[in-house]
Design a protein around this motif. Structure first.
Motif: not given
Length: 241
Positions: A45-56, A58-75
């Motif tokens: 289910a959590i990895l599915g959120v990441t897959e949905a994030f990749k397909k979205d 929307n330029p304002k999207k945020m990945n709230l799936g796997v808990g990991a620190y990310r920078d302002d560019n989503g990396q």
């Protein structure tokens, strides 16, 4: 390799392939039947959120799936402390020798201090046995297999509701049964402390209970220090592992 040897090798290989084609095809057919009963595992289910994030798109999207620190560019953002620790390891110029079967002794010793406290009597009096595992999942798998083989009490382990998705299959694949105790209150997005205490108090004596020491996965809801003390008292009274 010279030019006249290539055709010779090719002809030899071709002849061998023709001669062995039938047995190979027959072997492949037999091997495929070995795996015909393998079922596709359920999607995560959590990895599915990441897959949905990749397909979205929307330029304002945020990945709230796997808990990991990310920078302002989503990396992924690697903490400076982690970079420093990596550099310290590199500077030691280790020789990649195989670790003992229980893992690196110093690592296990410091891990026990982190878990129990530097001044804990558990560590000072040698009341613990610590081995190194492959992250949380690997450690749980090794621990569950050990409990299934050696724990003299109930083979039922009680998990909080909810718990991380792989906890139940890890326990069951290790031969343990799985029970549950109330934990998360969806109405308040907080801890159902009363429900947890009631359920834990009803767990049969000598059973196994799983606790998330901090950052409960997947809710992020933790008991307060005072609530931990109350839970600990009940757990000790019931003789739970």
């Amino acid at each position: 390799f010279t030019s006249f040897r290539v055709p010779k090798m090719f002809c030899s290989a071709s002849t061998g392939l023709q001669r062995n084609a039938a047995p190979l095809l027959s072997s492949a057919a037999r091997n495929s039947s070995f795996w015909s009963g393998v079922e596709m595992g359920p999607p995560d289910a959590i990895l599915g959120v990441t897959e949905a994030f990749k397909k979205d798109s929307n330029p304002k999207k945020m990945n709230l799936g796997v808990g990991a620190y990310r920078d302002d560019n989503g990396q992924p953002f690697v903490l400076p402390s982690v970079r420093k620790a990596e550099q310290l390891i590199m500077d030691r110029d280790l020789n990649k020798e195989y670790a003992p079967i229980g893992g690196e002794g110093d690592f296990c010793k410091e891990s026990a201090k982190l878990a129990f406290g530097d001044d804990s009597s558990v560590v000072k009096d040698g009341l613990n046995v610590t081995i190194q595992g492959i992250s949380g999942t690997g450690s749980l798998r090794v621990g569950a297999a050990f409990l299934n083989k050696w724990f003299p009490g109930s083979k039922m382990v009680y998990l909080p509701k909810p718990s991380w998705g792989n906890h139940t299959p890890i326990m069951k694949h290790s031969g343990l049964d799985v029970g549950a105790y109330r934990y998360y209150d969806a109405a308040t997005c907080g801890l159902d402390f009363a429900g947890a205490m009631e359920d834990i108090s009803k767990i049969p004596e000598g059973s196994i209970i799983m606790l998330h020491a901090c950052a409960h996965n997947p809710t992020g809801v933790d008991p307060t220090p005072e609530q931990w003390k109350e839970m600990s008292a009940v757990i000790k009274k019931k003789g739970l592992l």
